[in-house]
Design an enzyme around this catalytic site. Structure first.
Site, short mmCIF file in Angstrom:
data_model
loop_
_atom_site.label_atom_id
_atom_site.label_comp_id
_atom_site.label_asym_id
_atom_site.label_seq_id
_atom_site.Cartn_x
_atom_site.Cartn_y
_atom_site.Cartn_z
N LYS A 129 11.76 6.11 0.86
CA LYS A 129 11.13 7.26 0.21
C LYS A 129 11.48 8.57 0.91
O LYS A 129 10.81 9.58 0.72
CB LYS A 129 9.61 7.03 0.18
CG LYS A 129 9.27 5.77 -0.62
CD LYS A 129 7.80 5.46 -0.62
CE LYS A 129 7.54 4.18 -1.43
NZ LYS A 129 6.13 3.83 -1.49
N ARG A 165 -4.61 -0.82 -1.34
CA ARG A 165 -3.87 -0.53 -2.57
C ARG A 165 -4.19 -1.58 -3.63
O ARG A 165 -4.39 -2.76 -3.31
CB ARG A 165 -2.35 -0.56 -2.30
CG ARG A 165 -1.87 0.46 -1.27
CD ARG A 165 -2.01 1.90 -1.75
NE ARG A 165 -1.29 2.18 -2.97
CZ ARG A 165 -0.01 2.56 -3.00
NH1 ARG A 165 0.66 2.72 -1.90
NH2 ARG A 165 0.58 2.81 -4.16
N PRO A 216 5.91 8.36 -5.52
CA PRO A 216 7.12 7.85 -6.17
C PRO A 216 7.73 6.69 -5.38
O PRO A 216 7.61 6.64 -4.16
CB PRO A 216 8.07 9.05 -6.17
CG PRO A 216 7.50 10.02 -5.20
CD PRO A 216 6.04 9.72 -5.07
N GLU A 217 8.38 5.79 -6.08
CA GLU A 217 9.05 4.67 -5.41
C GLU A 217 10.50 5.07 -5.13
O GLU A 217 10.97 6.13 -5.54
CB GLU A 217 8.93 3.42 -6.27
CG GLU A 217 7.45 3.15 -6.61
CD GLU A 217 7.07 1.69 -6.78
OE1 GLU A 217 7.84 0.81 -6.40
OE2 GLU A 217 5.95 1.46 -7.29
#
Ligand SMILES: [Zn+2]
Length: 269
Positions: free
Chosen positions: A52, A258, A2-3
């Site tokens: 985060k 990524r 999650p961001e």
């Protein structure tokens, strides 16, 4: 993973559910049994989020520090809570509701000094009122590392993940491979302002939408995007599809492990 907007939403949700309440804590899985015992019966006084990292403050000055990592999830519901299924690391509950946490990368207790040290090793978070973008610029403006990698480095900017990175760079027309020190200050200010705007919108709405009004499906007469993460975006997971602005195929590549997405034509700086 999650961001940052998701973590700030979780902080607000915990505040709404448990703020000011005596909270029961248990670790059905057992891995956080000692920690749960220490917060069981305490009042949840405040909540905080930095990037985060979710932080829940109890009335003995201890902070519960949670990082969901890749696998962490939360489920919420009214009491009575069901018999825990799967590996519930932590169950918090009050007289009305419960929250189950499964699979976090981090679930630990911090004292105030340790919490302070955590904040100190994280970069400014566009969602925090106390964020100082100058701290990030000092790192970025002298770095040979690409801006695409720097934006994901949580010690440079906290809370930005793959989607906000791709979209902010697109909106500012910046090539993700541009070294930080080749980025102009003006462009950096544009990226930061966009992150503040887009991430705050993400907190409000609960999903990531990054397209300007003239590029919505309605404005362009195109079908809405179909993707697991929801949201209307310019380049994230749109490889091979035409850029919403110039029609060029959106490119994809791997940067520091990524996936990265960008428009080779719109992002030429
Ligand atoms: Zn384009």
């Amino acid at each position: 993973m999650p961001e940052g907007h998701t973590i700030h939403r979780l902080a607000a949700l915990h505040r709404r559910m448990f703020g000011g309440d005596v909270v029961r804590a248990e670790s059905p899985q057992g891995r956080f049994a000692g920690g749960a015992l220490r917060i069981d019966g305490r009042v949840l006084q405040e909540t905080d989020a930095h990037g985060k990292h979710l932080l829940l403050g109890f009335d003995d000055d201890r902070w519960l520090h949670i990082h969901l990592g890749i696998y962490g999830t939360y489920t919420f519901g009214p009491v009575p809570a069901p018999v825990p299924t799967g590996v519930v690391r932590l169950r918090l509950s009050d007289a009305e509701e419960y929250a189950d946490l499964r699979g976090p990368a981090t679930c630990e207790l911090l004292d105030p000094a340790e919490k302070k040290a955590l904040h100190a090793r994280l970069g400014p978070d566009p969602l925090r009122a106390d964020a100082d973008p100058e701290l990030a610029w000092r790192r970025i403006g002298r770095s040979r590392t690409s801006i695409g990698v720097l934006l994901m480095d949580q010690s440079v900017v906290a809370g930005v993940g793959n989607i906000y990175r791709a979209e902010a760079l697109f909106r500012q027309g910046v090539d993700p491979s541009l070294p930080g020190r080749a980025l102009s200050r003006e462009r950096w200010e544009g990226i930061w302002a966009d992150l503040v705007l887009l991430m705050a919108d993400g907190v409000r709405v609960g999903r990531i939408d990054t397209v300007r009004p003239e590029h919505t499906p309605e404005a362009m007469g195109r079908p809405p995007r179909v993707d697991g993460h929801g949201g209307e975006v310019y380049v994230y997971r749109r490889s091979g599809m035409p850029c919403l602005v110039c029609g060029t195929e959106v490119a994809t590549g791997v940067l520091s492990g990524r996936n990265l997405f960008w428009c080779p034509r719109c992002q030429a700086v």
